[in-house]
Design an enzyme around this catalytic site. Structure first.
Site, mmCIF file in Angstrom:
data_model
loop_
_atom_site.group_PDB
_atom_site.id
_atom_site.type_symbol
_atom_site.label_atom_id
_atom_site.label_comp_id
_atom_site.label_asym_id
_atom_site.label_seq_id
_atom_site.Cartn_x
_atom_site.Cartn_y
_atom_site.Cartn_z
ATOM 1 N N HIS A 206 18.719 56.837 19.683
ATOM 2 C CA HIS A 206 19.300 56.011 20.742
ATOM 3 C C HIS A 206 20.818 55.927 20.645
ATOM 4 O O HIS A 206 21.466 55.356 21.522
ATOM 5 C CB HIS A 206 18.699 54.594 20.690
ATOM 6 C CG HIS A 206 19.077 53.826 19.462
ATOM 7 N ND1 HIS A 206 18.235 53.723 18.369
ATOM 8 C CD2 HIS A 206 20.185 53.119 19.145
ATOM 9 C CE1 HIS A 206 18.815 52.988 17.447
ATOM 10 N NE2 HIS A 206 20.009 52.600 17.892
ATOM 11 N N ASP A 236 12.801 58.194 17.674
ATOM 12 C CA ASP A 236 14.170 57.682 17.628
ATOM 13 C C ASP A 236 14.963 58.422 16.555
ATOM 14 O O ASP A 236 15.273 57.888 15.495
ATOM 15 C CB ASP A 236 14.169 56.176 17.347
ATOM 16 C CG ASP A 236 15.521 55.534 17.659
ATOM 17 O OD1 ASP A 236 16.436 56.263 18.092
ATOM 18 O OD2 ASP A 236 15.657 54.315 17.465
ATOM 19 N N GLY A 317 25.287 47.366 14.492
ATOM 20 C CA GLY A 317 26.217 48.118 13.658
ATOM 21 C C GLY A 317 25.509 48.836 12.523
ATOM 22 O O GLY A 317 26.071 49.725 11.901
ATOM 23 N N SER A 319 22.617 50.498 12.982
ATOM 24 C CA SER A 319 21.720 51.479 13.580
ATOM 25 C C SER A 319 21.926 52.871 13.004
ATOM 26 O O SER A 319 23.046 53.326 12.815
ATOM 27 C CB SER A 319 21.955 51.524 15.086
ATOM 28 O OG SER A 319 20.909 52.206 15.721
ATOM 29 N N SER A 334 16.055 52.076 13.271
ATOM 30 C CA SER A 334 15.850 52.171 14.709
ATOM 31 C C SER A 334 16.277 50.886 15.404
ATOM 32 O O SER A 334 17.174 50.888 16.236
ATOM 33 C CB SER A 334 14.378 52.474 15.019
ATOM 34 O OG SER A 334 14.128 52.427 16.410
#
Length: 461
Positions: A206, A236, A317, A319, A334
């Site tokens: 993402h 993802d 932040g 991710s 994710s």
């Protein structure tokens, strides 16, 4: 009187020096007899043997007789079984058996029913092996009518579907271990991987679509690479190809903050109940347990399935940041709900699945003197063990940076010498005691020489 005091001081000093020699010798002996400090310093979860045993039993006994496995609080494998004969087979294999009502086949069937229902953003579900239930969660964005409709679906499945409301919202944690930035947002360098010719960063899908250009600092002065492949929603994960094709020195290390890092020695799959670690640029290094596997999350952007559910906290932040245990790479961040003040739930994209789909292998740390190289996920690494999770200062997570090795806490020579598990403390005590003993002998001899000269001078007037 003065001479008497000197004799007492010298005698006490000699006794202290001899005592120091004995203590130092004992410390050295114990340190040599114990395991090396680099091994003992790494966090141990006992999950590898437990996970391997449990997974093997579930595979052998089948989904109609078992309902998952997990690591118990004592580190032993626990297998959920549906009948006493299966329980006896589990016990004979050295694992603990827990009798449950519903098999894995029934639990999977419930998941299929939930997936076929109308999609409700802000919901998630996963298999809770320990309670033998399917847990459905809804965040604060889910309306009352949507929740009632989903509850009706759950009631139609049966009493083993548990409905829970949760605070916060299920969001992708856009913005990780070391930051990488693009016009799509800020994400994390997860793990370094290779296809045998070029090197890549494997991060969350993402974070940005194919073609996104990534930079390694806030000023946008250093281009890291470009997204060349990925999958989101559904999965993802994404692949960022390095601008120069190579990750550089220290590609086998992920940052954990404070100038420290962890060397990665392989990839694997976690077990429920296993202790895991996650690193991110916002909240740093955090740890927790795996609470469920094969989780589904209905993000606002779309549904992602097959995720690892944990109670590790995360914040925007973090991710794409790496999740690992004992040097074994497990997944990339994710999304989730909550924060690191109140706690929350965080989901991870499993790493082996992503690497298989992308056709890449993990860049891993050297093993037993062999140079660094690529290694695919392997059953031996399953469960986060592997016995080789050496720790080091970071390099790979800061894309292309160097990674000098200094130990689990980025330790200096002084900290290694003072580690009680090393021979250093004992050697220091022995050396100090020898110096003290020699010094007392030299002082005594010098005082005797001076006394003799005074006596000799007096006799000759």
């Amino acid at each position: 009187m003065r001479h008497a005091r000197r004799r007492i001081v010298r005698r006490v000093a000699r006794l202290a020096a001899v005592g120091g020699l004995l203590v130092g010798g004992t410390m050295v002996t114990r340190a040599v007899a114990s395991e090396p400090p680099d091994t003992s310093a790494a966090p141990h979860t006992l999950a590898q043997p437990a996970s391997g045993t449990g997974a093997g039993l579930v595979s052998r006994l089948g989904a109609s007789r078992t309902a998952g496995h997990w690591v118990g609080s004592d580190g032993r494998p626990v297998v959920a079984v549906t009948d006493e004969s299966t329980a006896e087979a589990v016990r004979r294999a050295g694992a603990e058996a827990k009798l449950v009502r519903h098999s894995m086949s029934e639990l999977k069937s419930a998941i299929s029913t939930l997936r076929s229902a109308p999609r409700v953003p802000g919901t998630a579900w996963a298999l809770d092996y320990r309670s033998n239930e399917v847990v459905v969660r809804g965040d604060s964005t889910v309306s009352g009518s949507d929740w009632s409709r989903l509850t009706g679906v759950a009631e139609g499945i049966g009493g083993f579907v548990r409905m829970e409301r949760t605070e916060g919202t299920f969001t992708t944690r856009l913005n990780g271990a070391e930051p990488i930035l693009s016009t799509a947002g800020r994400c994390s360098a997860g793990f370094n991987v290779t296809d045998g010719q070029n090197d890549f960063i494997l991060t969350a899908g993402h974070c940005g679509p194919a073609g996104s250009v990534w930079f390694g600092d806030d000023g946008g002065d250093r281009q890291v690479g470009k997204t060349v492949a990925g999958s989101f929603p559904g999965d993802d994960f994404s692949l960022v190809e390095y601008a120069n094709g190579k990750a550089g020195d220290g590609a086998d290390v992920v940052a954990v903050g404070g100038g420290k890092g962890v060397r990665i020695t392989g990839a694997g799959e976690p077990a429920v109940g296993q202790r895991v670690f996650r690193s991110g640029s916002t909240s740093g290094l955090r740890d927790g347990q795996v609470s469920a596997l094969d989780a589904t999350v209905n993000y606002p952007e779309g549904t992602v399935t097959g995720l690892i559910e944990t109670d590790v906290c995360a914040e925007p932040g973090d991710s794409g940041g790496p999740m690992f245990s004992e040097g074994i790479a497990l997944g990339v961040t994710s999304g989730g709900s909550g924060d690191c003040d109140k706690g929350g739930t965080t989901f991870f994209q499993p790493l082996p699945e992503a690497m298989k789909s992308l056709g890449v292998e993990l860049i891993v740390s050297a093993r037993e003197g062999v140079g660094s190289g690529a290694a695919p996920s392997s059953p031996a690494a399953t469960g986060g063990g592997g016995g080789g999770g050496g720790e080091a200062v970071p390099g790979a997570a800061a894309p292309g940076a160097a990674a000098p090795v200094t130990g689990v806490n980025g330790s200096t020579l002084l900290s290694r010498l003072t580690d009680r598990r090393n021979v250093g403390p004992g050697m220091l005590v022995v050396a100090g005691s020898l110096i003290a003993l020699v010094a007392t002998r030299w002082i005594r001899a010098e005082q005797d020489r001076k006394a003799y000269r005074r006596h000799y001078s007096a006799t000759w007037g």
